[in-house]
Enzyme design. Structure first.
Site, PDB file in Angstrom:
ATOM      1  N   LYS A  77       0.847  -1.204   0.000  1.00 51.29           N
ATOM      2  CA  LYS A  77       0.000   0.000   0.000  1.00 51.29           C
ATOM      3  C   LYS A  77       0.878   1.249   0.000  1.00 51.29           C
ATOM      4  CE  LYS A  77      -3.747   1.927   2.915  1.00 51.29           C
ATOM      5  NZ  LYS A  77      -4.612   1.643   4.085  1.00 51.29           N
ATOM      6  N   SER A 152      -9.597   1.563   3.536  1.00 52.20           N
ATOM      7  CA  SER A 152      -8.820   2.413   2.660  1.00 52.20           C
ATOM      8  C   SER A 152      -7.812   1.649   1.795  1.00 52.20           C
ATOM      9  CB  SER A 152      -8.048   3.420   3.516  1.00 52.20           C
ATOM     10  OG  SER A 152      -7.120   2.754   4.349  1.00 52.20           O
ATOM     11  N   SER A 176      -9.465  -1.093   7.564  1.00 53.29           N
ATOM     12  CA  SER A 176      -9.026  -0.896   6.179  1.00 53.29           C
ATOM     13  C   SER A 176      -8.406  -2.097   5.491  1.00 53.29           C
ATOM     14  CB  SER A 176      -8.043   0.270   6.106  1.00 53.29           C
ATOM     15  OG  SER A 176      -8.765   1.460   6.142  1.00 53.29           O
TER      16      SER A 176
HETATM   17  N1  GLN Z   1     -12.855   3.382   7.392  1.00 58.15           N
HETATM   18  C1  GLN Z   1     -12.072   3.699   8.512  1.00 58.15           C
HETATM   19  C2  GLN Z   1     -11.697   5.159   8.486  1.00 58.15           C
HETATM   20  O1  GLN Z   1     -12.051   5.800   7.558  1.00 58.15           O
HETATM   21  C3  GLN Z   1     -10.856   2.824   8.591  1.00 58.15           C
HETATM   22  C4  GLN Z   1      -9.635   3.380   7.992  1.00 58.15           C
HETATM   23  C5  GLN Z   1      -8.411   2.517   8.201  1.00 58.15           C
HETATM   24  O2  GLN Z   1      -8.492   1.436   8.769  1.00 58.15           O
HETATM   25  N2  GLN Z   1      -7.280   3.014   7.738  1.00 58.15           N
HETATM   26  O3  GLN Z   1     -11.071   5.660   9.340  1.00 58.15           O
END
Ligand code: GLN
Length: 484
Positions: A77, A152, A176
């Site tokens: 990532k 994400s 994420s």
């Molecule tokens: N959807 C969650 C957020 O927007 C998780 C994000 C993540 O795990 N990086 O914070």
């Protein structure tokens, strides 16, 4: 013609069937090229991957024992540092920035001869649930291009889903890795907090962030976990003990003691088919002699608010360093006042969602509101930790949906951030408490999309988690629709 099933089969074929690493790399480069429309990669390291594959093929001629990840093609990532390669967190503010060192996770992959094929698109600074917040544009779900891949770590998930690499790394601060795995029909593991060093992972919310792994089999994931885990002098929060996770010992005839939260399974946001599939799974586990117990968890409604207060607070501090004076984007406007220069640079460099979170985080930390929001959320977190520890004195594992719905369409939740945040209800729990969690792609919805079940165990008990997961994947992968 090359095809990939799992790492041990790949290694067997390299040693016995005339397969070479360059076959694998060429295969993936071709597939990445054919699937450019998915927008999963921000950069592909074609030349280096070819070079590395040729080196490994040459080395194998003297028949040395293969290192654990010999020739394993991995994508990472765009929040994980890989020395001399760009890392931007899919944000304009880090445009053109090159990593000065390797993340510990990357260092350990390379030390075992993995081939890093590219960097994957994601929500800006890992903030989001749909991959609609990237400066590089949306990542498309390979199963249905009108649907989001989740976020994400959407690019890393799609890279595995579409067969563009053997495994990939994401980061999981609130879901994420598990949620995009759920939306894409693959496995996504978030280890315990501290299991994999955060050194070289661009920080979003440091007390929640954890590198996670996408793959197609539990054994591949456990091997990657084993390679990357362990103490690290660059991250004092890294767990000290190095644990052997590979190979996953078979569960055998063990009868498990499993819990699930009544409030989760009855949650009004949960899709009816997802609820029915999980209920059917619970019934069949009981029929096999496992104990599956419904327990009350009245704190569930507080997890999303606590998560968003605490993570935005940490983010507002972590993202303070991007001010245009040291690296990354710098405004071209002619501004002499330093504060105005910061403001302009940050307004240009950060996208809307990141700006929203920085402001929210600054607000909950500001004097006058600190006690009402930040301290309260810290207290909720401590309650959650205590209650979770108590649950795991009684139970081996906890099951929960990964997400309330299957992958939704682009634009569906875009203009309603609160709706988007609320959909994180089942995943943020593991990050608030530091326990490991995994999403297993057991089911298929009548709308054609896959969905998974989430399994969690007590903190640092990835061994049980992988064992239970291996068994569920082998014996309970139905991919059957359960009608609403
Ligand atoms: N959807 C969650 C957020 O927007 C998780 C994000 C993540 O795990 N990086 O914070």
């Amino acid at each position: 013609m090359f095809s990939f099933t799992n790492i041990s089969q790949y290694h067997y074929d390299l040693e016995n069937s005339g397969l070479s690493c360059i076959d694998a790399v060429n295969y993936y480069l071709k597939k990445i090229n054919e699937n450019k429309h998915l927008n999963a990669f921000t950069e592909v390291y074609a030349d280096e991957a070819i070079q590395q594959a040729n080196r490994l093929d040459e080395e194998r001629k003297s028949k040395p024992p293969l290192k654990k990840l010999h020739g394993v093609v991995v994508a990472i990532k765009d929040v994980i540092c890989y020395k001399d390669h760009k890392v931007t967190a899919s944000s304009k503010i880090l445009e053109g920035f090159t990593s000065l060192y390797n993340a510990t996770a990357v260092e350990r992959l390379l030390a075992e001869d993995a081939i890093i094929i590219g960097s994957c698109n994601c929500d800006e600074f890992a903030m989001g649930s749909s991959n609609e917040n990237s400066v590089n544009g949306n990542v498309l779900n390979a199963l249905d291009n009108t649907k989001v891949p989740g976020g994400s770590s959407g690019g890393s998930a799609v890279a595995v889903q579409a067969g563009l690499c053997m495994a990939s790394l994401g980061s999981d601060t609130g879901g994420s890795v598990r949620q995009p795995a759920d939306f894409c029909g693959i496995i996504g593991l978030k280890p315990s907090y501290g299991r994999i060093s955060r050194h070289g992972l661009i920080a979003y919310a440091s007390s929640f962030d954890q590198i996670g792994i996408f793959g197609n089999t539990i054994t591949d994931i456990s091997l990657l976990l084993e390679v990357m885990s362990g103490a690290d002098e660059y991250d004092s929060t890294a767990l000290q003990e190095r644990t052997i996770f590979f190979p996953v010992a078979p569960a055998g005839n063990k009868k498990y003691n499993i819990a699930y939260f009544k409030e989760a399974i009855q949650h009004p946001s949960l899709d009816v088919e997802i609820r029915n599939s999980i209920s059917a799974l619970i019934d069949s586990l009981k029929n096999e002699g496992h104990t599956v117990t419904e327990i009350d968890f009245d704190l569930l409604e507080y997890v999303v608010p606590a998560y968003y207060v605490l993570t935005t607070a940490e983010a507002s501090s972590n993202l303070g360093r991007y001010d245009g004076t040291r690296y990354g984007h710098q405004t071209k406007e002619n501004i002499s006042d330093l504060t105005d220069f910061y403001k302009q640079t940050r307004s240009e460099g950060f996208g809307k969602e990141v700006q929203r979170r920085i402001m929210l985080g600054t607000f909950v930390l500001s004097s006058g509101y600190y006690d009402a929001y930040f301290s309260k959320a810290q207290q909720v977190r401590q309650l959650l930790i205590n209650k979770t520890a108590a649950i795991f004195t009684e139970f081996d594992a906890l099951i929960m949906p990964t997400s309330p719905t299957t992958a939704f369409s682009f634009g569906d939740n875009r203009n309603d951030p609160v709706a988007m945040y609320l959909a994180d209800i089942f995943t943020v729990f593991a990050n608030l408490t530091g326990i490991p969690g995994i999403s297993l792609p057991l089911f298929k919805h009548s709308n054609g999309m896959p969905f998974g079940i989430q399994v969690m165990t007590r903190k640092t008990d990835e061994l049980t988690l992988l064992q239970v997961s291996d068994w569920l994947m082998k014996d309970h992968k139905t991919n059957q629709q359960v009608s609403a």
